[in-house]
Design a protein around this motif. Structure first.
Motif, mmCIF file in Angstrom:
data_model
loop_
_atom_site.group_PDB
_atom_site.id
_atom_site.type_symbol
_atom_site.label_atom_id
_atom_site.label_comp_id
_atom_site.label_asym_id
_atom_site.label_seq_id
_atom_site.Cartn_x
_atom_site.Cartn_y
_atom_site.Cartn_z
ATOM 1 N N LYS A 146 -10.803 -5.507 -0.434
ATOM 2 C CA LYS A 146 -11.008 -4.811 0.830
ATOM 3 C C LYS A 146 -9.784 -4.985 1.722
ATOM 4 C CE LYS A 146 -16.056 -5.192 0.916
ATOM 5 N NZ LYS A 146 -17.236 -5.661 1.698
ATOM 6 N N GLY A 147 -9.578 -4.014 2.571
ATOM 7 C CA GLY A 147 -8.431 -4.058 3.480
ATOM 8 C C GLY A 147 -8.074 -2.699 4.033
ATOM 9 N N GLY A 148 -8.522 -1.639 3.321
ATOM 10 C CA GLY A 148 -8.210 -0.304 3.794
ATOM 11 C C GLY A 148 -6.713 -0.035 3.747
ATOM 12 N N HIS A 149 -6.247 0.713 4.724
ATOM 13 C CA HIS A 149 -4.838 1.105 4.768
ATOM 14 C C HIS A 149 -4.213 0.656 6.085
ATOM 15 C CE1 HIS A 149 -1.401 3.408 3.376
ATOM 16 N NE2 HIS A 149 -1.254 3.889 4.609
ATOM 17 N N GLY A 150 -2.917 0.389 6.040
ATOM 18 C CA GLY A 150 -2.175 0.077 7.258
ATOM 19 C C GLY A 150 -2.518 -1.266 7.859
ATOM 20 N N PHE A 151 -2.757 -2.279 7.021
ATOM 21 C CA PHE A 151 -3.194 -3.574 7.553
ATOM 22 C C PHE A 151 -2.038 -4.477 7.962
ATOM 23 C CE2 PHE A 151 -3.779 -3.602 2.835
ATOM 24 C CZ PHE A 151 -2.760 -4.480 2.481
ATOM 25 N N GLY A 152 -0.805 -4.120 7.642
ATOM 26 C CA GLY A 152 0.327 -4.957 8.047
ATOM 27 C C GLY A 152 0.187 -6.377 7.519
ATOM 28 N N ALA A 170 -6.844 6.207 2.527
ATOM 29 C CA ALA A 170 -5.733 7.061 2.938
ATOM 30 C C ALA A 170 -4.740 7.270 1.798
ATOM 31 C CB ALA A 170 -5.028 6.449 4.148
ATOM 32 N N VAL A 171 -4.304 6.165 1.190
ATOM 33 C CA VAL A 171 -3.393 6.211 0.044
ATOM 34 C C VAL A 171 -4.091 5.478 -1.099
ATOM 35 C CG1 VAL A 171 -1.126 5.576 -0.857
ATOM 36 C CG2 VAL A 171 -1.364 6.265 1.541
ATOM 37 N N PRO A 172 -4.716 6.194 -2.017
ATOM 38 C CA PRO A 172 -5.508 5.553 -3.067
ATOM 39 C C PRO A 172 -4.711 4.533 -3.874
ATOM 40 C CG PRO A 172 -5.967 7.906 -3.004
ATOM 41 C CD PRO A 172 -4.816 7.664 -2.071
ATOM 42 N N VAL A 173 -5.414 3.497 -4.305
ATOM 43 C CA VAL A 173 -4.800 2.402 -5.045
ATOM 44 C C VAL A 173 -4.136 2.880 -6.334
ATOM 45 C CG1 VAL A 173 -6.881 1.799 -6.349
ATOM 46 C CG2 VAL A 173 -5.181 0.023 -5.815
ATOM 47 N N GLU A 174 -4.546 4.043 -6.836
ATOM 48 C CA GLU A 174 -3.930 4.576 -8.051
ATOM 49 C C GLU A 174 -2.416 4.749 -7.903
ATOM 50 O OE1 GLU A 174 -8.233 5.707 -8.456
ATOM 51 O OE2 GLU A 174 -6.767 5.593 -6.824
ATOM 52 N N TYR A 194 0.836 -1.214 0.000
ATOM 53 C CA TYR A 194 0.000 0.000 0.000
ATOM 54 C C TYR A 194 0.870 1.264 0.000
ATOM 55 C CZ TYR A 194 0.207 -1.336 5.041
ATOM 56 O OH TYR A 194 0.593 -1.761 6.298
ATOM 57 N N PRO A 195 1.735 1.409 -1.043
ATOM 58 C CA PRO A 195 2.735 2.470 -1.016
ATOM 59 C C PRO A 195 2.207 3.850 -1.385
ATOM 60 C CG PRO A 195 2.883 1.299 -3.077
ATOM 61 C CD PRO A 195 1.850 0.567 -2.247
ATOM 62 N N VAL A 196 2.748 4.854 -0.749
ATOM 63 C CA VAL A 196 2.712 6.214 -1.276
ATOM 64 C C VAL A 196 3.675 6.217 -2.463
ATOM 65 C CG1 VAL A 196 3.320 8.621 -0.832
ATOM 66 C CG2 VAL A 196 2.224 7.252 0.970
ATOM 67 N N ALA A 205 -4.990 -2.390 -1.463
ATOM 68 C CA ALA A 205 -6.421 -2.685 -1.342
ATOM 69 C C ALA A 205 -7.208 -1.628 -2.103
ATOM 70 C CB ALA A 205 -6.851 -2.701 0.120
ATOM 71 N N SER A 206 -8.224 -2.056 -2.818
ATOM 72 C CA SER A 206 -9.008 -1.128 -3.638
ATOM 73 C C SER A 206 -9.730 -0.076 -2.810
ATOM 74 C CB SER A 206 -10.030 -1.908 -4.473
ATOM 75 O OG SER A 206 -9.395 -2.742 -5.408
#
Length: 287
Positions: free
Chosen positions: A259-265, A232-236, A178-180, A227-228
């Motif tokens: 699904k998973g959102g952001h920061g799920f480790g 916080a950090v869009p998948v784009e 989930y990178p910036v 995650a789609s």
């Protein structure tokens, strides 16, 4: 051999790009061990047990929006998972551009990461590591840091300090979780951009730190997870980097979860999403 070297400093004195202040490191003992205002960058070493052949190695860059480091959630938990499967892991506690103890804010984290990759290679025999199997994995803003190294590994971000700095800083592979990525598009993570580059960076600086614009044929093979529904950090961010890799014919594998959102480790409470680390482990065996 089972070895852990906690808090090993990565630099000799004096630490590059550091100024003396009264600032102190802040550690919050919440579940992810959140760390801010890092003063002395360190690496924590996790070596696998009972290995005779040289192992692959992964330097881990936790995220935190370039304001802090989610040290356990995206660091030690990942390191212990890899260690159990015979991969050496190194958790980097890197300095942050928001610290008042640094001079060139945008360079400080990448300086620490370059030094760590070189340090791992310099100690390959000591730690029984394959020096041609050294990768980097980064989460969120740590993913941006990792991607920056992937595209700028030949840039000298600091003056050589000792023999360690004769080693290559180029990773053999990178993983972006989930990178910036972008610093310039509408889907950028504004907090990371501000913390890294300040309030009004120039176009040249923005472009330099937008890895999707800097990919070349020499960029290392890349593994990407997002995650789609990441708000916080869009998948784009992952999509544009993947497209740049493919355009330059760089080997790449990407997994987009619904699904998973952001920061799920490690996402241990989500049976489907938690398989990403297995996919990563399988992938590095092919590199």
């Amino acid at each position: 051999m089972n070895a852990q070297e906690r808090g090993m400093p990565i630099w000799r004195d004096p630490i590059p790009n550091k100024i003396a202040t009264n600032e102190e490191e802040l550690v919050e003992r919440r579940p992810d061990r959140w760390i801010e205002k890092v003063q002395v960058p360190t690496v924590e070493v996790f070596l696998p047990e009972n290995t005779y052949d040289a192992t692959d190695a992964v330097v881990i860059c936790p995220g935190g929006g370039y304001k802090g480091v989610a040290y356990d959630l995206e660091g030690t938990k990942v390191a212990k998972w890899l260690q159990k499967r015979g991969v050496a892991a190194f958790v980097l506690k890197y300095r942050l551009p928001t610290s008042k103890s640094v001079k060139e804010n945008e360079k400080v984290a990448i300086q620490d990461l370059q030094r760590t990759v070189r340090m791992v290679r310099a100690n390959a025999k000591k730690w029984n590591i394959n020096e041609n199997g050294v990768g980097v994995i980064g989460f969120s803003a740590g993913g941006h840091l990792t991607a920056t190294l992937a595209v700028h590994h030949d840039t000298n971000f600091y003056e050589p300090q000792d023999a360690t700095d004769t080693q290559s800083a180029k990773p053999n592979f990178v993983a972006l979780i989930y990178p910036v990525i972008t610093m310039q598009s509408s889907f950028k993570h504004a907090g990371s951009v501000r913390n890294l580059l300040g309030e009004s960076p120039g176009k040249q600086t923005i472009d330099f730190y937008s890895p999707e614009l800097q990919v070349t044929k020499d960029t290392p093979p890349s593994f990407i997870v997002h995650a789609s529904d990441d708000k916080a950090v869009p998948v784009e961010n992952s999509l544009v980097f993947y497209e740049s890799l493919i355009a330059k014919e760089v080997l790449a594998e990407m997994h987009i979860y619904p699904k998973g959102g952001h920061g799920f480790g490690l996402a241990q409470k989500n049976p489907h999403l938690s398989t990403w680390i297995e996919r990563f482990y399988e992938w590095i065996q092919t590199q």
